[in-house]
Design a protein around this motif. Structure first.
Motif, mmCIF file in Angstrom:
data_model
loop_
_atom_site.group_PDB
_atom_site.id
_atom_site.type_symbol
_atom_site.label_atom_id
_atom_site.label_comp_id
_atom_site.label_asym_id
_atom_site.label_seq_id
_atom_site.Cartn_x
_atom_site.Cartn_y
_atom_site.Cartn_z
ATOM 1 N N GLN A 245 35.549 53.215 -28.347
ATOM 2 C CA GLN A 245 34.922 52.134 -27.569
ATOM 3 C C GLN A 245 35.263 52.217 -26.078
ATOM 4 O O GLN A 245 34.726 51.453 -25.277
ATOM 5 C CB GLN A 245 35.311 50.740 -28.094
ATOM 6 C CG GLN A 245 35.079 50.518 -29.568
ATOM 7 C CD GLN A 245 33.628 50.719 -29.968
ATOM 8 O OE1 GLN A 245 32.724 50.270 -29.262
ATOM 9 N NE2 GLN A 245 33.402 51.393 -31.091
ATOM 10 N N GLY A 246 36.144 53.148 -25.717
ATOM 11 C CA GLY A 246 36.549 53.273 -24.317
ATOM 12 C C GLY A 246 36.194 54.638 -23.747
ATOM 13 O O GLY A 246 35.138 55.197 -24.026
ATOM 14 N N THR A 247 37.119 55.178 -22.951
ATOM 15 C CA THR A 247 36.886 56.426 -22.215
ATOM 16 C C THR A 247 38.018 57.401 -22.488
ATOM 17 O O THR A 247 39.179 57.006 -22.561
ATOM 18 C CB THR A 247 36.833 56.155 -20.699
ATOM 19 O OG1 THR A 247 35.815 55.185 -20.426
ATOM 20 C CG2 THR A 247 36.540 57.423 -19.911
ATOM 21 N N ILE A 248 37.680 58.674 -22.639
ATOM 22 C CA ILE A 248 38.704 59.716 -22.697
ATOM 23 C C ILE A 248 38.486 60.646 -21.516
ATOM 24 O O ILE A 248 37.365 61.059 -21.227
ATOM 25 C CB ILE A 248 38.681 60.488 -24.038
ATOM 26 C CG1 ILE A 248 39.895 61.420 -24.128
ATOM 27 C CG2 ILE A 248 37.382 61.258 -24.241
ATOM 28 C CD1 ILE A 248 40.175 61.934 -25.524
ATOM 29 N N PHE A 249 39.569 60.922 -20.802
ATOM 30 C CA PHE A 249 39.527 61.808 -19.644
ATOM 31 C C PHE A 249 40.256 63.095 -19.982
ATOM 32 O O PHE A 249 41.458 63.089 -20.235
ATOM 33 C CB PHE A 249 40.182 61.130 -18.444
ATOM 34 C CG PHE A 249 40.326 62.030 -17.238
ATOM 35 C CD1 PHE A 249 39.235 62.717 -16.727
ATOM 36 C CD2 PHE A 249 41.556 62.178 -16.605
ATOM 37 C CE1 PHE A 249 39.363 63.542 -15.618
ATOM 38 C CE2 PHE A 249 41.698 62.995 -15.496
ATOM 39 C CZ PHE A 249 40.596 63.683 -15.007
ATOM 40 N N LEU A 250 39.527 64.193 -20.015
ATOM 41 C CA LEU A 250 40.083 65.501 -20.362
ATOM 42 C C LEU A 250 40.244 66.309 -19.076
ATOM 43 O O LEU A 250 39.276 66.840 -18.526
ATOM 44 C CB LEU A 250 39.161 66.229 -21.343
ATOM 45 C CG LEU A 250 38.849 65.485 -22.645
ATOM 46 C CD1 LEU A 250 37.879 66.303 -23.500
ATOM 47 C CD2 LEU A 250 40.126 65.192 -23.426
ATOM 48 N N ASP A 251 41.481 66.359 -18.589
ATOM 49 C CA ASP A 251 41.768 67.076 -17.345
ATOM 50 C C ASP A 251 41.998 68.550 -17.644
ATOM 51 O O ASP A 251 42.471 68.916 -18.711
ATOM 52 C CB ASP A 251 43.000 66.458 -16.684
ATOM 53 C CG ASP A 251 43.093 66.822 -15.214
ATOM 54 O OD1 ASP A 251 42.142 67.420 -14.682
ATOM 55 O OD2 ASP A 251 44.122 66.494 -14.593
ATOM 56 N N GLU A 252 41.660 69.396 -16.680
ATOM 57 C CA GLU A 252 41.771 70.854 -16.811
ATOM 58 C C GLU A 252 41.010 71.344 -18.045
ATOM 59 O O GLU A 252 41.534 72.119 -18.860
ATOM 60 C CB GLU A 252 43.245 71.278 -16.860
ATOM 61 C CG GLU A 252 44.068 70.824 -15.666
ATOM 62 C CD GLU A 252 43.534 71.320 -14.331
ATOM 63 O OE1 GLU A 252 42.743 72.288 -14.324
ATOM 64 O OE2 GLU A 252 43.883 70.731 -13.294
ATOM 65 N N ILE A 253 39.780 70.911 -18.170
ATOM 66 C CA ILE A 253 38.959 71.244 -19.336
ATOM 67 C C ILE A 253 38.693 72.745 -19.438
ATOM 68 O O ILE A 253 38.451 73.273 -20.529
ATOM 69 C CB ILE A 253 37.624 70.456 -19.291
ATOM 70 C CG1 ILE A 253 36.860 70.564 -20.601
ATOM 71 C CG2 ILE A 253 36.749 70.931 -18.127
ATOM 72 C CD1 ILE A 253 37.557 69.910 -21.768
ATOM 73 N N GLY A 254 38.760 73.441 -18.312
ATOM 74 C CA GLY A 254 38.504 74.884 -18.322
ATOM 75 C C GLY A 254 39.567 75.689 -19.049
ATOM 76 O O GLY A 254 39.380 76.883 -19.287
ATOM 77 N N GLU A 255 40.693 75.042 -19.410
ATOM 78 C CA GLU A 255 41.797 75.756 -20.054
ATOM 79 C C GLU A 255 41.720 75.738 -21.577
ATOM 80 O O GLU A 255 42.557 76.362 -22.234
ATOM 81 C CB GLU A 255 43.135 75.133 -19.619
ATOM 82 C CG GLU A 255 43.377 75.166 -18.120
ATOM 83 C CD GLU A 255 43.427 76.578 -17.578
ATOM 84 O OE1 GLU A 255 43.952 77.469 -18.274
ATOM 85 O OE2 GLU A 255 42.908 76.798 -16.469
ATOM 86 N N ILE A 256 40.775 75.013 -22.170
ATOM 87 C CA ILE A 256 40.766 74.906 -23.629
ATOM 88 C C ILE A 256 40.256 76.187 -24.270
ATOM 89 O O ILE A 256 39.421 76.894 -23.719
ATOM 90 C CB ILE A 256 39.938 73.689 -24.118
ATOM 91 C CG1 ILE A 256 38.461 73.826 -23.733
ATOM 92 C CG2 ILE A 256 40.502 72.397 -23.566
ATOM 93 C CD1 ILE A 256 37.583 72.705 -24.310
ATOM 94 N N SER A 257 40.761 76.484 -25.458
ATOM 95 C CA SER A 257 40.430 77.720 -26.160
ATOM 96 C C SER A 257 39.027 77.649 -26.752
ATOM 97 O O SER A 257 38.453 76.554 -26.906
ATOM 98 C CB SER A 257 41.437 77.953 -27.287
ATOM 99 O OG SER A 257 41.280 76.957 -28.302
ATOM 100 N N PRO A 258 38.446 78.798 -27.139
ATOM 101 C CA PRO A 258 37.119 78.787 -27.763
ATOM 102 C C PRO A 258 37.055 77.908 -29.013
ATOM 103 O O PRO A 258 36.031 77.252 -29.265
ATOM 104 C CB PRO A 258 36.885 80.265 -28.105
ATOM 105 C CG PRO A 258 37.696 81.013 -27.090
ATOM 106 C CD PRO A 258 38.911 80.166 -26.853
ATOM 107 N N TYR A 259 38.131 77.882 -29.786
ATOM 108 C CA TYR A 259 38.142 77.061 -31.001
ATOM 109 C C TYR A 259 38.043 75.575 -30.658
ATOM 110 O O TYR A 259 37.270 74.832 -31.263
ATOM 111 C CB TYR A 259 39.427 77.343 -31.784
ATOM 112 C CG TYR A 259 39.638 76.444 -32.979
ATOM 113 C CD1 TYR A 259 38.769 76.483 -34.075
ATOM 114 C CD2 TYR A 259 40.711 75.555 -33.018
ATOM 115 C CE1 TYR A 259 38.960 75.646 -35.161
ATOM 116 C CE2 TYR A 259 40.916 74.722 -34.106
ATOM 117 C CZ TYR A 259 40.026 74.773 -35.167
ATOM 118 O OH TYR A 259 40.210 73.941 -36.250
#
Length: 469
Positions: A245-259
């Motif tokens: 019901q709120g907001t999620i902020f994903l910082d440095e999204i470019g670092e996440i793995s393909p999985y």
């Protein structure tokens, strides 16, 4: 003479035109009786064509046509004298009794001889427009309050554009993608969007995607069930469910793995998650804001980031300019951080001396606002006057090779865990720690158990240069 109702009935093209209009259209005869009523008017007012025809337009109770309430009859209506009503915002009464905000426009209809045959009026429902205006006004008001609290500080034109984007994005629910160098305030922008949007009373959850390994990040985001892996002794909800019901902020999204990229794409597409070790799906209603300091498109081109996920995230991009491209904001930021440090330290620094101010305005600020904030904090450690001078600035900013010989100020007794470390710290020990830390004062502080401010003051006491010679 043919009356207006007969003229409309005979003209099939005109009838089709009226029926296809998106705005409400109705026609009055010279006595003020309704003779035509299109489907859009039915939708706006709730009155069907069959029940409204033959009735006076007064049934709609227009709040203002010529600056006053609807007149008692057609003979009092100025439309016959003026020939038109310019577009006017007013209120009408719905069939169910509630009021509607509309825009009204009217013109008299004349025959070939110039005689008045009737009046045609158009009505546009302003409900959605008014709601949108209200949301924008509320968002602007809340953003102003946020600025006054020191959340985002800027007057430069480029940042005013960013503010406009923030206001616009806060009024919608689309995914937001924030791009900017480290230290430009990406998390502040994410917080501003959340705080002035409709989800402001719901949670905002922040996750730094570069700080965790793939397995830890998966558990952090999606949660896990008991027994999913060694150490999973109980069920645990993840950050996506916490942000429901709120907001999620994903910082440095470019670092996440393909999985993790695949799993995030499923969240965006299906609005549901699966906890690690579980096959049950859980619905989530969240707004996703992501940020990166990298060129994510280049990572897509290089095959490190999924193209479909990239375009899913980059629906509404906001680019944060580096501080070197918004130098007119530097005095505002300096003033803000001086006030902040005065409050924290109890000092009464009133500003910055002209030589220091000039250096601040010319410096390139590779670390952006974060570096500026740290520079002011550094200056507060060394400042012995009521103004920050050039000698108080970090060497990489001032460019001076100043040697400090001022006596060490007295410190309060440290807490017991650090007492032994403080008693054993001498000049040689500090030099060893600085060398091992690559002359990074924050790292030296962590290794020694002292605060960064204490490290700076010991360096000043023992005439240790601020960087390796």
């Amino acid at each position: 003479m043919e009356n207006i109702q007969q003229a409309i009935e005979k003209n099939k093209l005109l009838k089709r035109f009226l029926e296809s209009m998106g705005d409400g259209v109705f026609v009055l005869d010279p006595t003020g009786k309704i003779v035509a009523w299109n489907p859009a008017m039915e939708a706006i007012t709730g009155y069907s064509s069959r029940e409204i025809k033959g009735k006076s337009c007064r049934i709609l109770k227009f709040s203002k046509c010529f600056g006053k309430d609807c007149p008692s009859g057609m003979h009092d209506c100025k439309i016959l004298q003026t020939g038109k009503v310019i577009p006017t915002e007013c209120v009408i009464s719905h069939r169910n009794g509630h009021l509607l905000e509309v825009s009204k426009n009217a013109r008299v209809i004349r025959d070939d001889s110039g005689q008045i045959m009737g009046v045609i009026e158009t009505v546009t429902d302003l409900t959605e427009l008014k709601n949108t205006r209200l949301k924008i006004e509320q968002a602007a008001r809340r953003l102003g309050e946020l600025n006054r609290l020191g959340g985002i500080i800027a007057k430069s034109e480029v940042m005013q554009n960013v503010f406009s984007f923030i206001k616009a994005s806060a009024a919608c629910e689309t995914s937001i993608f924030i791009q900017g160098e480290s230290g430009t305030g990406k998390e502040l922008v994410a917080g501003a969007i959340h705080s002035i949007g409709e989800r402001k009373d719901k949670p905002m959850i922040t996750v730094n995607c570069s700080a965790l390994s793939e397995s830890l990040l998966e558990s952090e985001l999606f949660g896990h069930v008991k027994g999913a892996f060694t150490g999973a002794v109980r069920d645990r909800i993840g950050r996506f469910e916490q942000a429901d019901q709120g907001t999620i902020f994903l910082d440095e999204i470019g670092e996440i793995s393909p999985y993790i990229q695949i799993k995030l794409l499923r969240v965006l597409q299906e609005k549901e998650i699966e906890r690690v070790g579980d096959s049950k799906k859980h619905k989530v209603n969240i707004r996703i804001i992501t940020a990166t300091n990298k060129d994510l498109k280049s990572r897509v081109d290089e095959g490190f980031f999924r193209e479909d996920l990239y375009y899913r995230l980059k629906v509404f991009p906001i680019y944060l300019p580096p501080l070197r491209n918004r130098r007119e904001d530097i005095p505002l930021l300096v003033d803000h951080f001086i006030k902040l440090n005065n409050k924290i330290s109890g000092q009464t620094v009133t500003g910055m001396a002209e030589p220091a101010r000039k250096v601040f305005m010319k410096y390139s600020w590779p670390g952006n606002i974060r570096e500026l904030a740290n520079a002011i904090e550094h200056a507060f450690v060394l400042c012995s006057d009521n103004q920050i001078d050039l000698k108080d600035l970090p060497l990489e900013i001032s460019g001076q090779n100043t040697t400090y010989a001022a006596p060490l100020p007295r410190y309060p007794k440290p807490a017991s865990p650090r007492k032994k470390q403080r008693e054993s710290l001498d000049r040689d020990s500090l030099l060893t720690i600085l060398t091992e830390s690559g002359w990074n004062k924050a790292e030296a502080a962590r290794r020694s158990g002292f605060s960064r401010a204490a490290i700076w003051k010991y360096m000043k006491k023992w005439n240790i240069p601020m960087q390796s010679e």
